[in-house]
Design an enzyme around this catalytic site. Structure first.
Site, short mmCIF file in Angstrom:
data_model
loop_
_atom_site.label_atom_id
_atom_site.label_comp_id
_atom_site.label_asym_id
_atom_site.label_seq_id
_atom_site.Cartn_x
_atom_site.Cartn_y
_atom_site.Cartn_z
N CYS A 1 0.76 -1.18 0.07
CA CYS A 1 -0.11 0.10 -0.11
C CYS A 1 0.88 1.15 0.17
CB CYS A 1 -0.95 0.12 1.23
SG CYS A 1 -2.36 1.06 1.07
N GLU B 1 -1.44 -9.28 4.26
CA GLU B 1 -1.63 -9.76 5.38
C GLU B 1 -2.87 -10.15 5.92
OE1 GLU B 1 -1.20 -5.07 5.61
OE2 GLU B 1 -0.87 -6.67 4.18
N HIS C 1 -3.58 -5.56 0.59
CA HIS C 1 -3.00 -5.99 1.67
C HIS C 1 -2.92 -7.50 1.92
CE1 HIS C 1 -2.77 -2.20 3.80
NE2 HIS C 1 -3.73 -1.87 3.17
#
Length: 713
Positions: free
Chosen positions: A91, A179, A177
């Site tokens: 990001c 994660e 993202h």
């Protein structure tokens, strides 16, 4: 706890830019048994050598790289690429990499918040073993509009750049993202990156637990310290108490349960019994009146303090949270006096988790992250105690699922380990308090855009002034799907509610409108999704269900496929909306321009407590507790179906069911009716709650996190 006991193993360095999901990066890497070290942007290169760092991940964050050259250079990002280590920018991290190589980053009208399907270049080493189409979580305002020198595009969402890589060096950037759980194959991407870095798996949960127990023993002075452990009854505080007992024995631990008056029905008695069964004997303090009358000092933007109102007259969610958190510390201090404990040698133990610290904007989680909401275990008073070394939080480096695994290792019962999370402030933050409707200057315009979205099939033939708010932010397949939905037999009605709820968009706190959707009684059950709907909606296989029969009243349910699609696109079309809900019971026939004045008074709390008990008991009886990770039952000050001609006063309130499925408790999705939870169960809950006096309607929260949070406040 810290990572020092594995200091010699190769690891990944995480450069913290303040992302709400930044700590999920090392969590995902832990799932791969990879050691990590969290670094500030001003890290010392020597630290990388000392920690044996073999690759760097730059997190997302609320900051921007759209700066004048002089200001951009102060970020000192070029030192990262000069190290010669593999780099993965996420990001903000991708935007930083892109600009470092001369690319362009701009703030555009396009904003992406939520699950999206992107196309990736499978020849890129980061995406090894993946298919060309990937579901990911996109949440950003700034956009890479031109890639830098020697960089190439390896991922796109429509025309928007979603991933880049360097032509010759191991530099990668992703706008999404990986994660979060909303990027299902994110772990594979991290595994690929670790392989590129040459970092192997050796960092296990069991080794971390042993290190945490040893650190507790070192932290608590065996000769002097007593520990007061605040136990709510949830899995976090129960595991915290069990870890403490294992580390230093029962004699030094004083387990305390404080009933703040906002617990679930009979919750305190159940907590006391369930913990006594595992040898933790609680001292229970009934402090309902203390909390109701509590006040505190609220820090303002100019670093001055103002006095709050009493909790039972407070409407703003942050004020409520801070009053409750500070009141816990006030009661804790009184307990020390009552027991004759020395404040200098007594420690406060809490079951604080990493997500609590992240959302509170604590420096113990990140020096740069935005405060989304204050957690009761991370108020300024708690932080002051921490600064004096008077707080121990053995779980502050763990996530919910990891805590449950630790609890299993410590032989805690499944009845405790599988309990749904319940926030420390309890029902107090599940009642949206209000004295007046929240209707800003953008309220009318936003309602117009919502109306045009649900009538898109007609609106596209007669483009209007705000039409671009829709067509410019949605992809072609999404517009085609919206056209199909609004041109079909279902009839949808949108109602913008004059209330605000807490959300997280672009790594920052939002406090924005909620959009409610209802279906005309003529349209409910007259259509169902076809297989082509599933393809066009770009979701995971098996995530769609046809309108199932409602066993409670023998009428088919709504088309949930359509509703979840609308919930996904609405926050992108209207940035001032962070939550979308469905209203059970047919069409909402009148606009809602008023609220029912609502405070945390005893009758209101008792009404929600009863509604919550109905919902949770029904879930338990129908064996649905395991199908959702959590289900907050929320009261909102909205009285639907009031004919303005008759001038009916707003005196009722409504109930929202916020089902939530998650692994990391930082991101997640609502349960799918008909798939994760039977529609018959929801209809049963709806019918029984509507029997309560003063309840107008029941709603179902359709929103993922982000852009909404788990709780409404």
């Amino acid at each position: 706890m810290n990572n020092n006991h594995h200091a010699n193993s190769k690891c990944i360095g995480i450069v913290d830019a303040g992302s709400q999901y930044g700590k999920l990066i090392d969590r995902k890497l832990r799932e791969l048994n990879i050691r990590t070290v969290i670094l500030d942007f001003a890290f010392d290169a020597d630290e990388l050598t000392a920690q044996n760092v073999r690759g760097l991940v730059i997190s997302g964050g609320p900051g921007t790289v759209i700066l004048e050259d002089e200001e951009f250079n102060k970020l000192n990002g070029d030192r990262i690429i000069k190290l010669g280590l593999p780099v993965l920018g996420i990001c903000f991290g991708m935007q930083l990499l892109n600009r470092l190589f001369g690319g362009a980053v701009e703030r555009t009208d396009l904003r992406e918040d939520g699950e999206c399907e992107i196309e990736i270049d499978t020849k890129c080493a980061l995406f090894n073993g993946l298919s060309s189409k990937q579901l990911v979580l996109l949440t950003h305002g700034d956009t890479c509009t031109k890639v830098g020198e020697k960089l190439k595009v390896v991922g796109k969402h429509g025309d928007t750049i979603s991933a880049i890589s360097h032509e010759s060096s191991s530099f990668f950037g992703v706008q999404f993202h990986p994660e979060t759980d909303l990027t299902p194959n994110g772990k594979t991407m991290f595994k690929n990156f670790c392989n590129i870095c040459g970092v192997e798996s050796s960092y296990t949960l069991n080794s971390r637990l042993k290190a945490s127990i040893e650190e507790l023993r070192q932290c608590i002075d065996q000769q002097q310290n007593n520990v007061v452990c605040l136990v709510s009854g949830g899995v976090d505080s129960a595991v915290c108490a069990a870890m403490l007992q294992k580390a230093v024995g029962k004699d030094k631990i004083i387990p305390v349960h404080i009933d703040n008056g906002f617990m679930r029905l009979n919750e305190s008695k159940l907590v006391e019994k369930s913990l006594s069964d595992i040898g933790i004997n609680l001292d229970v303090y009934n402090e309902a009146r203390t909390f109701s009358m509590a006040t505190t000092k609220i820090l303002q933007m100019d670093d001055t303090y103002r006095s709050s109102l009493q909790l039972n007259k407070t409407v703003h969610p942050e004020d409520k949270r801070q009053i409750i958190g500070d009141c816990f510390i006030s009661v804790y201090n009184r307990i020390l006096v009552d027991r004759g404990l020395d404040v200098e040698t007594t420690l406060l133990a809490q079951g604080t988790l990493r997500p609590d610290l992240i959302e509170s904007g604590s420096i113990y989680a990140s020096a740069k992250s935005d405060r989304i909401k204050t957690h009761h275990n991370d108020t300024d008073l708690v932080r002051a105690l921490r600064a004096r070394g008077k707080v121990i939080e053995p779980l502050k480096d763990f996530h919910k699922d990891e805590v449950r695994q630790i609890g299993a290792e410590l032989k805690l019962s499944q009845s405790i380990l599988q309990r749904h999370p319940f926030p420390g402030p309890g029902l107090a933050i599940r009642i949206l308090c209000a004295e007046a409707p929240n209707m800003g200057a953008d309220f009318v315009e936003t309602q117009v855009i919502l109306n045009k979205i649900v009538t898109y099939n007609d609106s596209k033939r007669r483009p209007f002034l705000l039409f671009n708010k829709i067509v410019e932010v949605l992809t072609k397949p999404e517009l085609e799907m919206l056209d199909k939905i609004t041109g079909g037999p279902y009839m949808y009605k949108s109602t913008l509610l004059p209330i605000n709820s807490v959300g997280v968009q672009g790594d920052a706190r939002t406090y924005s409108y909620c959009a409610a959707f209802s279906c005309s009684s003529k349209s409910i059950g007259t259509a169902s999704s076809s297989p082509s709907d599933q393809q066009q909606l770009n979701t995971t296989p098996g995530s769609f269900v046809k309108g199932a029969a409602n066993s409670a009243n023998s009428q088919p349910g709504p088309n949930w496929d359509h509703l979840f699609f609308l919930a996904r696109i609405i926050p992108r079309c209207c940035h001032n909306i962070n939550r979308v809900a469905y209203v059970f019971g047919g069409e909402v026939s009148h606009a809602v321009n008023d609220i029912t004045v609502t405070y945390l008074d005893a009758p209101t709390v008792d009404l929600l407590r009863t509604a919550d008990d109905i919902a949770m008991t029904t879930l338990k009886m129908d064996n649905c507790l395991k199908s959702v990770s959590q289900m907050p039952v929320v009261m909102i000050p909205i009285h639907f179906d009031r004919d303005p001609v008759k001038r009916v006063a707003s005196i009722k309130r409504s109930i929202v069911l916020r089902t939530f499925k998650t692994q990391d408790f930082m991101t997640g999705v609502p349960a799918r009716p008909g798939k994760d939870i039977p529609e018959s169960v929801l209809n049963k809950i709806n019918q029984n709650i509507l029997k309560l006096p003063g309840i107008s309607r029941v709603l179902y929260d359709l929103t993922s996190k982000p852009p909404a949070t788990t709780e409404w406040e």
